[in-house]
Design a protein around this motif. Structure first.
Motif, PDB file in Angstrom:
ATOM      1  N   ARG A 145     117.514 -65.786 -31.185  1.00  0.00           N
ATOM      2  CA  ARG A 145     117.949 -67.175 -31.371  1.00  0.00           C
ATOM      3  C   ARG A 145     117.385 -67.804 -32.638  1.00  0.00           C
ATOM      4  N   THR A 146     116.182 -67.398 -33.044  1.00  0.00           N
ATOM      5  CA  THR A 146     115.476 -68.119 -34.110  1.00  0.00           C
ATOM      6  C   THR A 146     115.325 -67.311 -35.395  1.00  0.00           C
ATOM      7  N   ARG A 147     115.877 -66.105 -35.446  1.00  0.00           N
ATOM      8  CA  ARG A 147     115.678 -65.267 -36.636  1.00  0.00           C
ATOM      9  C   ARG A 147     116.237 -65.940 -37.898  1.00  0.00           C
ATOM     10  N   ARG A 148     117.478 -66.412 -37.826  1.00  0.00           N
ATOM     11  CA  ARG A 148     118.087 -67.025 -39.014  1.00  0.00           C
ATOM     12  C   ARG A 148     117.397 -68.326 -39.397  1.00  0.00           C
ATOM     13  N   LEU A 149     116.980 -69.091 -38.396  1.00  0.00           N
ATOM     14  CA  LEU A 149     116.258 -70.333 -38.698  1.00  0.00           C
ATOM     15  C   LEU A 149     114.955 -70.031 -39.427  1.00  0.00           C
ATOM     16  N   SER A 150     114.209 -69.031 -38.981  1.00  0.00           N
ATOM     17  CA  SER A 150     112.952 -68.671 -39.643  1.00  0.00           C
ATOM     18  C   SER A 150     113.191 -68.207 -41.067  1.00  0.00           C
ATOM     19  N   GLU A 151     114.232 -67.400 -41.257  1.00  0.00           N
ATOM     20  CA  GLU A 151     114.522 -66.907 -42.605  1.00  0.00           C
ATOM     21  C   GLU A 151     114.938 -68.042 -43.529  1.00  0.00           C
ATOM     22  N   SER A 152     115.756 -68.983 -43.020  1.00  0.00           N
ATOM     23  CA  SER A 152     116.217 -70.084 -43.875  1.00  0.00           C
ATOM     24  C   SER A 152     115.080 -71.014 -44.271  1.00  0.00           C
ATOM     25  N   LEU A 153     114.100 -71.165 -43.389  1.00  0.00           N
ATOM     26  CA  LEU A 153     112.954 -72.032 -43.692  1.00  0.00           C
ATOM     27  C   LEU A 153     111.836 -71.292 -44.413  1.00  0.00           C
ATOM     28  N   GLY A 154     111.962 -69.972 -44.534  1.00  0.00           N
ATOM     29  CA  GLY A 154     110.927 -69.191 -45.197  1.00  0.00           C
ATOM     30  C   GLY A 154     109.648 -69.086 -44.397  1.00  0.00           C
ATOM     31  N   LEU A 155     109.762 -69.171 -43.071  1.00  0.00           N
ATOM     32  CA  LEU A 155     108.581 -69.094 -42.212  1.00  0.00           C
ATOM     33  C   LEU A 155     108.300 -67.651 -41.829  1.00  0.00           C
ATOM     34  N   THR A 156     107.126 -67.170 -42.173  1.00  0.00           N
ATOM     35  CA  THR A 156     106.711 -65.822 -41.815  1.00  0.00           C
ATOM     36  C   THR A 156     105.262 -65.848 -41.351  1.00  0.00           C
ATOM     37  N   GLY A 157     104.843 -64.747 -40.723  1.00  0.00           N
ATOM     38  CA  GLY A 157     103.445 -64.576 -40.358  1.00  0.00           C
ATOM     39  C   GLY A 157     102.945 -65.653 -39.424  1.00  0.00           C
ATOM     40  N   HIS A 158     101.745 -66.164 -39.733  1.00  0.00           N
ATOM     41  CA  HIS A 158     101.106 -67.134 -38.841  1.00  0.00           C
ATOM     42  C   HIS A 158     101.836 -68.468 -38.832  1.00  0.00           C
ATOM     43  N   GLN A 159     102.563 -68.803 -39.920  1.00  0.00           N
ATOM     44  CA  GLN A 159     103.315 -70.061 -39.935  1.00  0.00           C
ATOM     45  C   GLN A 159     104.427 -70.040 -38.886  1.00  0.00           C
ATOM     46  N   ARG A 160     105.195 -68.953 -38.863  1.00  0.00           N
ATOM     47  CA  ARG A 160     106.238 -68.843 -37.853  1.00  0.00           C
ATOM     48  C   ARG A 160     105.639 -68.776 -36.455  1.00  0.00           C
ATOM     49  N   LEU A 161     104.510 -68.080 -36.321  1.00  0.00           N
ATOM     50  CA  LEU A 161     103.837 -67.974 -35.023  1.00  0.00           C
ATOM     51  C   LEU A 161     103.425 -69.344 -34.498  1.00  0.00           C
ATOM     52  N   ARG A 162     102.869 -70.188 -35.404  1.00  0.00           N
ATOM     53  CA  ARG A 162     102.362 -71.501 -34.993  1.00  0.00           C
ATOM     54  C   ARG A 162     103.472 -72.516 -34.774  1.00  0.00           C
ATOM     55  N   ILE A 163     104.506 -72.473 -35.621  1.00  0.00           N
ATOM     56  CA  ILE A 163     105.526 -73.523 -35.583  1.00  0.00           C
ATOM     57  C   ILE A 163     106.668 -73.191 -34.631  1.00  0.00           C
ATOM     58  N   ILE A 164     107.071 -71.937 -34.573  1.00  0.00           N
ATOM     59  CA  ILE A 164     108.267 -71.576 -33.810  1.00  0.00           C
ATOM     60  C   ILE A 164     107.935 -70.746 -32.572  1.00  0.00           C
ATOM     61  N   ASP A 165     107.176 -69.663 -32.749  1.00  0.00           N
ATOM     62  CA  ASP A 165     107.021 -68.685 -31.670  1.00  0.00           C
ATOM     63  C   ASP A 165     106.210 -69.222 -30.492  1.00  0.00           C
TER      64      ASP A 165
END
Length: 527
Positions: free
Chosen positions: A424-444
């Motif tokens: 559900r969130t793969r494209r959103l993470s890629e569009s926002l440039g969220l990777t690693g701990h940022q994606r973990l903290r904000i989305i995951d």
């Protein structure tokens, strides 16, 4: 590019987790080879293997069949008063130590138990003999019917409300609804549920040792223990371990053929309305099924409660050994639960991002490796490695073994949720440039807080109630609540053992409550 780096990091994390699990198990098995050659197949082993398969198959069939019946009734009542408590109750048996369950089963089904007392009152004879295959099946179904019912209920609750509205508009009857909607949902979850229960029953140790009643009811797990503890034949033990690993490995290979169904948010509570359970016959049937389930699984709890309340709690609380055991159990449980959660997270994320079937299969096998290798074997292997070391403390070792023991259950909760979340969130993470701990903290973490808590508290309950990994190292210098229960029973202080069992049961049920979100929290998560 950020997405590719993130995927690479996830695969590296999964590879590290897999390497840690494989290395720990391999080092535990290595010392056995030094103590003698690997044994061979003999007629006695054939009988042990036959009984292992027979009791595991029967236990699995009974647990899956009755678990599915209970799940259908519970899923048909999404607005049932106390439904969330019923789901929490389904998790409680897994938190009880197997030794306590064995004595609870004896108190209900034993020669002088409640069931035989009712038979005597009605003038029915002969009495039920709980020792042997009968007692093993009762104890295994006590553990696994609630497990199957909870997993099947989750599979049925994944359907959105529109499914049931459409079924009502089409006028589907009871048989058609089961054939087109409920049946496919149960069949999709069946391979994973049945395989997990089969491996739990095939590797059962404490229940078979307590309720087996003799050599005729010996499983591979018990035979391994006897070869190590009494006969000290490491070569024979290694051969038995290889046979067990081959058996459960075939089961894992069979399960790998079936895809794990994706887990959507459970549609429970006021947000869901079922139109197929309004008839008086349906209400009566569901009520009888749920009541029978509560009686069967609640009777051992009641026996533990009644026996535990007879104890002298002020005297027990004044015992320093009790508080030391409670402190040790808490430290081990928290450590094991955190490690199990970390490993399951790394494996689940790597499993989703992996494009290699071989690597994905390795992750699946590593996550279930503890079901192939008994905790008693891991404990013995590491004891042989480290017994000559000065000042060796087994706390870390037992915590790791308990974490690996809880890993398959944590993965069963977390992996489907992670797969659905990433899709559900793969494209959103890629569009926002969220990777690693940022994606973990904000989305995951915010989106997966519920399955993460469920996996953590489930692993914590399992670790608190474990005796297998502690049995070899337990003593005055290393005491946990399960080991203290075992020691009190061994010294015929059954009243104190019942009180300790009651305390442990209350703690585990409290964690089950924390691990199952309320209806209001479900709604907040959905919004």
């Amino acid at each position: 590019m950020p997405a590719r780096r993130g995927m690479s990091g996830e695969r590296i994390g999964g590879a590290l987790a897999l390497a840690f699990i494989l290395g720990f198990v391999a080092l535990a098995l290595a010392p056995f080879v030094r103590f003698g050659r690997v044994g061979g197949f003999d007629p006695q082993l054939a009988g042990v293997l036959q009984f292992t398969l027979w009791q595991a198959v029967l236990s699995t069939l009974l647990s899956v069949f009755f678990g599915a019946i209970v799940a259908l009734s519970v899923a048909r009542r999404p607005t049932l008063a106390g439904r969330v408590w019923l789901l929490r109750f389904m998790a409680a048996p897994m938190g009880l130590p197997a030794l306590a369950v064995a004595f609870g089963v004896l108190a209900v089904w034993g020669r002088e138990g409640a069931f035989n007392s009712v038979l005597s009152f009605l003038g029915i004879s002969p009495k039920l003999n709980v020792y042997g295959i009968t007692g093993i099946l009762i104890a295994h179904t006590f553990f696994n019917i609630p497990l199957a019912a909870r997993l099947f209920t989750a599979a049925l609750d994944r359907f959105p409300p529109t499914y049931w509205k459409l079924a009502a508009n089409l006028g589907l009857g009871r048989i058609s609804l089961f054939r087109l909607v409920e049946g496919p949902a149960l069949m999709a979850a069946l391979p994973g549920v049945a395989g997990l229960i089969f491996m739990l029953c095939a590797t059962s140790f404490t229940l078979v040792l307590t309720l087996g009643g003799g050599p005729a009811a010996t499983t591979l797990e018990v035979a391994i223990y006897q070869a190590l503890k009494f006969d000290f034949e490491p070569g024979r033990a290694v051969f038995l371990v290889l046979v067990q690993m081959l058996l459960t490995g075939l089961v894992l290979l069979f399960l790998a053929v079936f895809p794990t169904p994706a887990e959507e948010r459970a549609q429970q509570g006021t947000g869901l309305r079922r139109f197929d359970g309004g008839s008086p016959v349906s209400k009566l049937w569901d009520g009888l099924v749920i009541a029978a389930f509560l009686v069967f699984c609640g009777a051992p709890f009641m026996a533990i409660l009644i026996d535990g309340l007879r104890a002298d709690f002020p005297h027990l609380f004044a015992d320093r050994l009790f508080w030391r055991a409670l402190e040790t159990s808490a430290a081990l449980g928290l450590s094991a639960a955190l490690l199990a959660l970390l490993l399951s997270w790394l494996i689940a994320m790597a499993r989703v991002s992996s494009g290699s079937r071989l690597f994905a299969g390795g992750l699946d096998a590593g996550g279930s490796l503890i079901l192939l290798t008994p905790p008693i074997v891991l404990s013995t292997g590491w004891f042989l490695w480290l017994k000559g070391g000065s000042g060796f403390a087994p706390h870390l070792l037992v915590a790791i073994i308990n974490a690996l023991m809880a890993l398959p259950f944590a993965l069963r909760v977390l992996q489907p949720a992670v797969r659905s979340h990433v899709e559900r969130t793969r494209r959103l993470s890629e569009s926002l440039g969220l990777t690693g701990h940022q994606r973990l903290r904000i989305i995951d973490v915010p989106a997966l807080s519920r399955p993460l808590l469920m996996a953590f508290f489930f692993a914590l309950s399992l670790s608190l109630g474990d005796l297998g990994a502690v049995a070899l190292f337990g003593g005055e210098g290393f005491v946990t609540l399960p080991w203290l229960i075992y020691a009190r029973l061994g010294s015929y202080r059954t009243t104190d053992a019942a009180a300790l069992t009651l305390i442990l049961a209350v703690i585990c049920m409290a964690f089950a409550v924390l691990g199952t979100p309320s209806e209001r929290r479900r709604g907040e998560a959905g919004r």
